[in-house]
Design an enzyme around this catalytic site. Structure first.
Site, short mmCIF file in Angstrom:
data_model
loop_
_atom_site.label_atom_id
_atom_site.label_comp_id
_atom_site.label_asym_id
_atom_site.label_seq_id
_atom_site.Cartn_x
_atom_site.Cartn_y
_atom_site.Cartn_z
N ASN A 154 0.80 -1.24 0.00
CA ASN A 154 0.00 0.00 0.00
C ASN A 154 0.83 1.29 0.00
OD1 ASN A 154 0.72 -0.49 2.66
ND2 ASN A 154 -1.15 0.39 3.49
N GLY A 230 2.92 -5.23 7.33
CA GLY A 230 1.90 -5.98 6.59
C GLY A 230 0.81 -6.41 7.53
N SER A 231 0.17 -7.53 7.22
CA SER A 231 -0.99 -7.95 7.99
C SER A 231 -0.57 -8.67 9.27
CB SER A 231 -1.88 -8.84 7.14
OG SER A 231 -1.12 -9.92 6.64
N GLU A 250 5.06 -3.88 12.10
CA GLU A 250 4.16 -2.73 11.88
C GLU A 250 2.93 -3.31 11.18
OE1 GLU A 250 4.32 0.40 12.71
OE2 GLU A 250 6.44 0.84 13.10
N LEU A 251 1.80 -3.40 11.89
CA LEU A 251 0.67 -4.17 11.37
C LEU A 251 -0.57 -3.28 11.20
CD1 LEU A 251 1.48 -7.20 13.67
CD2 LEU A 251 2.28 -6.80 11.34
N CYS A 284 -3.03 1.81 6.63
CA CYS A 284 -3.22 1.13 7.92
C CYS A 284 -3.88 2.05 8.93
CB CYS A 284 -1.88 0.63 8.43
SG CYS A 284 -0.58 1.82 8.22
N GLU A 378 -10.13 -4.85 10.78
CA GLU A 378 -9.58 -3.87 9.83
C GLU A 378 -10.26 -4.04 8.48
OE1 GLU A 378 -5.48 -4.51 8.48
OE2 GLU A 378 -5.21 -2.34 8.48
P1 NAP Z 1 0.51 -8.92 3.68
O1 NAP Z 1 -0.34 -9.73 2.80
O2 NAP Z 1 0.74 -9.35 5.08
O3 NAP Z 1 1.91 -8.78 2.91
C1 NAP Z 1 2.95 -7.99 3.39
C2 NAP Z 1 4.27 -8.57 2.91
O4 NAP Z 1 4.47 -9.83 3.53
C3 NAP Z 1 4.33 -8.81 1.40
O5 NAP Z 1 5.62 -8.52 0.93
C4 NAP Z 1 4.04 -10.29 1.31
O6 NAP Z 1 4.56 -10.87 0.15
C5 NAP Z 1 4.79 -10.78 2.54
N1 NAP Z 1 4.39 -12.11 3.01
C6 NAP Z 1 3.21 -12.74 2.89
N2 NAP Z 1 3.28 -13.98 3.44
C7 NAP Z 1 4.55 -14.13 3.92
C8 NAP Z 1 5.26 -15.17 4.59
N3 NAP Z 1 4.67 -16.32 4.89
N4 NAP Z 1 6.56 -14.98 4.92
C9 NAP Z 1 7.16 -13.81 4.62
N5 NAP Z 1 6.55 -12.79 3.97
C10 NAP Z 1 5.26 -12.94 3.65
O7 NAP Z 1 0.00 -7.40 3.75
P2 NAP Z 1 -0.47 -6.44 2.57
O8 NAP Z 1 -1.82 -6.90 2.09
O9 NAP Z 1 0.61 -6.25 1.55
O10 NAP Z 1 -0.61 -5.07 3.35
C11 NAP Z 1 -1.75 -4.72 4.04
C12 NAP Z 1 -1.56 -4.83 5.53
O11 NAP Z 1 -0.41 -4.09 5.94
C13 NAP Z 1 -2.71 -4.23 6.30
O12 NAP Z 1 -3.05 -5.04 7.38
C14 NAP Z 1 -2.15 -2.89 6.76
O13 NAP Z 1 -2.79 -2.35 7.88
C15 NAP Z 1 -0.74 -3.25 7.04
N6 NAP Z 1 0.12 -2.05 7.05
C16 NAP Z 1 0.64 -1.61 8.24
C17 NAP Z 1 1.42 -0.46 8.27
C18 NAP Z 1 2.07 0.04 9.54
O14 NAP Z 1 3.01 0.83 9.44
N7 NAP Z 1 1.63 -0.37 10.70
C19 NAP Z 1 1.64 0.24 7.10
C20 NAP Z 1 1.08 -0.23 5.91
C21 NAP Z 1 0.33 -1.39 5.90
P3 NAP Z 1 3.62 -11.19 -1.15
O15 NAP Z 1 3.14 -9.86 -1.62
O16 NAP Z 1 4.57 -11.84 -2.11
O17 NAP Z 1 2.52 -12.08 -0.69
#
Ligand code: NAP
Length: 475
Positions: A154, A230-231, A250-251, A284, A378
């Protein structure tokens, strides 16, 4: 429409690497091909860790690290329109928001350069105890080791910057795995680092299957720290699997805002309409749950709903667009299911709740029971709930009624109420008379509960990425 299709290789050990296999990047808006990147896996991830280890064997002094970060900041500024177009094309982020992200990344690099120049330990007051008399002690801040970074789709440029810039400031080499939907921004950032004079191996970018690359970062003992945005499910699982590493998370969030009756309702309505739906709610800290003191509830809606209706839904490449697509139709359909769940439990849809072509219209939900998903999980989509409350106690309890705790907001002209909310809202940050979507890149940013366990912002991330070494001198 997406820009001309780009083709990028992986960046490992200062070289652009072909793997023979490709990962396609498609526009979330119209499915057109935005570009393709070389697809790596475990072998490339291990090669990247080797390169990072070799780079760290020849440390760069702080003044060189700072100069590289400053030059990167300048290049980000010079190429900001190209960066914004890349973000917009691969993430489907409206250009308005993509330009802000590019400008923020410049600030992230500038702040990291400041931290590189300031990085220092402490003097320990040794004669404060009899045991220390006659000794002098100091601490050095040393790079923790190779940093493994995993970033989300994002904010594909600035959240990569929030990992790479403090790591380099700390003297750590990085192996980065960007989100598969948005690898082009990360590889563009690597190109800027190369142009800024960063020697080979200090930044390595490996795109490909998350599990495979993630396993290398978890299992290879040379990776001392994993920084993950990420999530929550993926993040906490990574931490469980790497108990001997620092795993900084950071979730997500289900961002609440409390609006007291004494707030400036015109100002509140304008700020919340902009911050609940920008980038289709895929931040997020997108405003998700709005709690309004009952006497002001109708007056707030009278001001808020016309502003929501006025948002321009459409092509993210168009300068006028406020709300573009969700990252995938699967995500869009999930949000629609959550709307249906709320509707079936008695909630009323005051705006949106339906598609405009293929795009989900900005959606406002009233009377949602506290346990439906839109009221506590969320949403990560263009949706907010509005709920009336009678007392500040009740509003704080409602806002805290989620497993998340990243940022929350309160609008009021009563300073005592604001400070009470700031103390009692169980979140990493609380904004007063500003939407909780606000973030400046030098702020300590991070959450409690399921939202994470760390703070980002170069001054805070650099602490995590360094180890304190004690030196005791007998005089
Ligand atoms: P995501 O699906 O968790 O993916 C984040 C990253 O993790 C991607 O690079 C993904 O790779 C990787 N990943 C997935 N499965 C993994 C595994 N088993 N081992 C290692 N890496 C893995 O999250 P998203 O949909 O991209 O982002 C949305 C989430 O991020 C939301 O929950 C949002 O609130 C959160 N977020 C938090 C912040 C903060 O600063 N707190 C900021 C921005 C976003 P692939 O793409 O290859 O699957």
């Amino acid at each position: 429409m997406a820009t001309t299709a780009a083709e990028r290789k992986l960046f490992i050990g200062g070289e652009w690497i072909q793997t023979g296999d490709w990962l396609e990047v498609r526009s979330p808006y119209d499915g057109s091909l935005v570009g393709r990147v070389a697809k790596g896996g475990a072998a490339e991830a291990r090669r990247a860790v080797d390169a990072a280890e070799r780079a760290m064997a020849e440390p760069l002094p702080a003044h060189e690290r700072a100069a590289i970060l400053d030059r990167t900041a300048r290049y980000v500024e010079e190429r900001s329109e190209e960066i914004a177009r890349t973000i917009s094309a691969e993430a489907g982020k409206p250009m308005k928001a993509a330009r802000i992200e590019a400008a923020r990344a410049q600030s992230t690099f500038t702040m990291a350069a400041v931290e590189a120049r300031k990085l220092a330990g402490d003097i320990v007051p040794m004669d404060a105890s009899p045991a220390g008399a006659g000794k002098v002690a100091l601490t050095l801040r040393l790079p923790i080791g190779v940093v493994g970074a995993i970033s989300p789709f994002n904010f594909p440029f600035n959240l990569v910057a929030h990992k790479v810039a403090p790591a380099l400031a700390a003297g750590c080499a990085v192996v980065l795995k960007p989100a598969s939907q948005t690898p082009l921004s990360a590889l563009l950032l690597a190109e800027l680092e190369e142009e800024a004079g960063l020697p080979g191996g200090w930044i390595n970018v490996v795109c490909g299957p998350a599990g495979e690359i993630g396993d290398v970062l978890v299992e290879d003992e040379r990776v001392a720290l994993i920084t993950f945005t990420g999530s929550a499910g993926v993040g906490w699982r990574l931490r469980e699997r790497a108990p001997r590493k620092r795993v900084n998370l950071e979730l997500g969030n289900a961002t609440p805002v409390i609006v007291a009756a004494d707030a400036d309702l015109d100002d509140v309505a304008a700020r919340l309409a902009a911050n609940a739906f920008s980038f289709a709610g895929q931040s997020c800290i997108s405003v998700q749950r709005i709690y309004v003191e009952r006497p002001a509830y109708d007056a707030f809606l009278e001001r808020f709903l016309p502003r929501v209706d006025a948002l321009v839904v459409g092509d993210p490449a168009d300068d006028a667009t406020d709300v573009g697509p969700l990252i995938s139709t699967t995500e869009r359909d999930r949000v629609l299911e959550w709307v249906e769940e709320a509707r079936s439990r008695g909630a009323r849809i005051l705006a949106g709740g339906e598609l405009d072509g293929d795009l989900l219209r900005p959606t406002v939900v009233a009377d949602a029971p506290v346990d439906v998903k839109v009221a506590c999980e969320e949403v990560f989509g263009p949706l907010c709930t509005v709920t009336a409350y009678d007392t500040l106690d009740e509003a704080i309890a409602l806002a805290n009624g989620t497993r998340y705790g990243l940022q929350a907001g309160v609008f009021t002209s009563d300073i005592k109420a604001a400070l009470r909310a700031a103390r009692e809202l169980d979140f990493g940050g609380v904004t007063v008379n500003e939407a909780p979507t606000f973030r400046a890149d030098q702020m300590p940013y991070g959450g409690v509960k399921d939202s994470g366990n760390t703070r980002e912002g170069p001054a805070y991330a650099i602490r995590e990425m360094t180890e304190e070494r004690l030196v005791v001198l007998q005089l």
